[in-house]
Enzyme design. Sequence first.
Site, PDB file in Angstrom:
ATOM      1  CD  GLU A   1      -1.762  -2.348   1.676  1.00 29.96           C
ATOM      2  OE1 GLU A   1      -0.575  -2.596   1.984  1.00 29.96           O
ATOM      3  OE2 GLU A   1      -2.681  -3.175   1.839  1.00 29.96           O
TER       4      GLU A   1
ATOM      5  CE  LYS B   1     -17.541  -6.247   4.176  1.00 27.35           C
ATOM      6  NZ  LYS B   1     -16.613  -7.340   4.063  1.00 27.35           N
TER       7      LYS B   1
ATOM      8  CG  PHE C   1      -9.488  -9.192  11.753  1.00 27.45           C
ATOM      9  CD1 PHE C   1      -8.205  -9.548  12.175  1.00 27.45           C
ATOM     10  CD2 PHE C   1      -9.800  -9.320  10.412  1.00 27.45           C
ATOM     11  CE1 PHE C   1      -7.262 -10.004  11.273  1.00 27.45           C
ATOM     12  CE2 PHE C   1      -8.854  -9.784   9.505  1.00 27.45           C
ATOM     13  CZ  PHE C   1      -7.579 -10.128   9.932  1.00 27.45           C
ATOM     14  CD  GLN C   2      -7.229  -7.040   7.877  1.00 29.53           C
ATOM     15  OE1 GLN C   2      -8.127  -6.831   7.082  1.00 29.53           O
ATOM     16  NE2 GLN C   2      -6.050  -7.559   7.522  1.00 29.53           N
TER      17      GLN C   2
ATOM     18  CG  MET D   1      22.978  12.185   2.478  1.00 32.59           C
ATOM     19  SD  MET D   1      24.177  13.260   1.660  1.00 32.59           S
ATOM     20  CE  MET D   1      23.204  13.865   0.275  1.00 32.59           C
TER      21      MET D   1
END
Lengths: 165, 561
Positions: free
Chosen positions: B49, B161, B111-112, B475
């Site tokens: 993602e 949802k 959940f999630q 760097m």
Amino acid sequence: MDEQRHLLSILVDNEPGVLSRITGLFSGRGYNIDSLSVAETVEPHVSRITMVTHGSPGIIEQIKKQLNKLINVIKVTDLTGMHYVLREMALIKVNAKTEHRAEILRITDIFRGQVVDVGIDHFTVKVTGDPEKIEAVINLLKPMGIREIARTGCVALPRENGNSH
Amino acid sequence: MKLKGAQILMKMLQEEGVDAIFGYPGGAVLDIYDALMDTDFKHILVRHEQGAVHAADGYARASGKVGVCLVTSGPGATNTVTGIASAYLDSIPIVIFTGQVPTHLIGNDAFQEVDIVGITRPCTKHNYLVKDVRNLAKTIKEAFHLARSGRPGPVLVDLPKDIINSTTTFKVPGEVRMRTYNPTYKPNIRQIQKIIDLVAKAKKPVIFSGGGVNLSKAHEELTKFARKARIPVTSSLMGLGGFPGTDELWLGMLGMHGTFRANMSITECDLLIGIGVRFDDRVTGKTDEFAPNATIVQIDIDPTSIQKNVPVSVPVVGDCRISLSMLNDLLEKLDLTGVDEKRAPWLKQIHDWKSTTPLAYKQGDTIKPQYVIDTLYELTGGEAIITTEVGQNQMWAAQYYHYKEPGQFISSGGLGVMGFGLPAAIGAQVGAPGKTVVDIAGDGSIQMNIQELATAVQYKLPVKVAILNNGFLGMVRQWQELFYQGRYSFTKFEHMPDFVKLAEAYGATGLRATKPEEVKKVLKLGLETEGPVIMDFVVEQEEGVYPMVPAGAPIKKMLLV
């Protein structure tokens, strides 16, 4: 540069999460909140936040700009330097032994406070005024033994031009 | 028309002119993905993602449109945070749709479930949790409006949802009206006139242009203004492309790794016109000694940018393009006869700085990273879109490639995200299909989002990756060399994948150059090869980026090669 104390009146959308956006802005950028009070206005969709903050003039300028940048902020008014009325309320729960009871009532009276709760060995006193006045009451009650204090933080409104006393 | 939330989302995306979506499905967005199958959107299935957001960022910069991401709840949402923070600091218009658990489960540690609105509050321009399907269309409309207007930025919309599954009457919402949001585009004409008055008097003026010029596509107006008033131009990293990098008035980039002439010009100038810049610490160095002799003008659409880091004599709140075209109108009325002679000593001084202390490197037995970029510039005729990772690769890409227009140099400037370049290149390629897109990468950065190579292969996006492979986190190693007595604490990779084989494993082409004479050949072949290509350039291990201003030092105190 010198730190200044500023009193801000902030109109915001009355929505969940708005206060968090404001306090998050202050904590994230390291600004100071000295006191904060929030409640709905006559418009149910709008809340007023009264905030006391301090910082250098540059920081104060940034605070006002950053607040204005938040999408949920409708208007920021810096009341500092304007004519305004300012009040804070405190509830002070103080030990009240027999020998102190009269003195506590006298002090409450002098400051036009009220006893709002009373028990065998305590009073809860309500005082309203500017923060200095509340500090004064607290200092006078300290020798008796203060158990708990709850303060509202300042609320303020600008005075109307010309016809306001 | 009665529609489900998911269908309303699709309708609104069409309304907003979206053509590409960068996303990754999951439990909470199953219904959205189901609705997506009945549409014509080009959906790019990324591999992580974070890649989706960087790709949307690259897409937005290359196409000038709003980038769109779609991810699931919980980890899908938290994986977007780095990308969102990067887009926020660079003011890139993106709308991120995250799935959320059903409203009745919010707050239950389901959940999630994660409070992504809470997490992203400080790194989005604004964000929403939609709690009623009747507000969905309006919220999406506002999200796009906020993302692209004013100072652009990422806006997140969290979609539970059950909301996506509920049905309501759909009507396209009217024009967005928000009483709390009204950016100032047109500046105050009196302030603009003040700038013209200062330009008329100035002996040693400099324009400092930034990301705002690119975002408002003010490059033509800027070029016209600078040429007409004969004012040299420098820019921040984000400002590259706002002024032609080949123009005689171009000073090169400013700041920590700015050119000698740019940093000296700022130090000596008597008028500094900042346009679309926020005077970031990487540009100013020690602020007390930044442009010490100059009257400073600052034009920006965001009032919080003005006066934030340096004191400004003429603040101007407004859009860069509108402000510059007003400046150009007023400049027409100014008598500019003799401006060439008047500027001659200043431009001569700048020319001298350039000839005595140019950007330079010496190509010896091992490949110099700068040489790779020089050659890339030559082979692409300066026409490629360049994305970068972060670190030395980014600075050399800024110094040695010369940019012509906005959207050509795509880099994570503010947040400095390693792993930005490859997904951003993928997004840029989707947004600008005909263009050559090259990610200039380091061997460290490229490993942070290498999985997106699969995305490029799947969608036949012919992005080219040039890895400047020095075996170090270059760097950081450079700072350790200069400021930590050469104690290289964990900056050397003791193990490195074979990037050529890795490319092949992903179904891309892998090429390698280990000697200077192979550089041109490999680049040429890489650019000509169809499909995604990784070019592994084994470069000088301990090359440094110069000039360099140590953090917190005045910008005139440069360490030179």
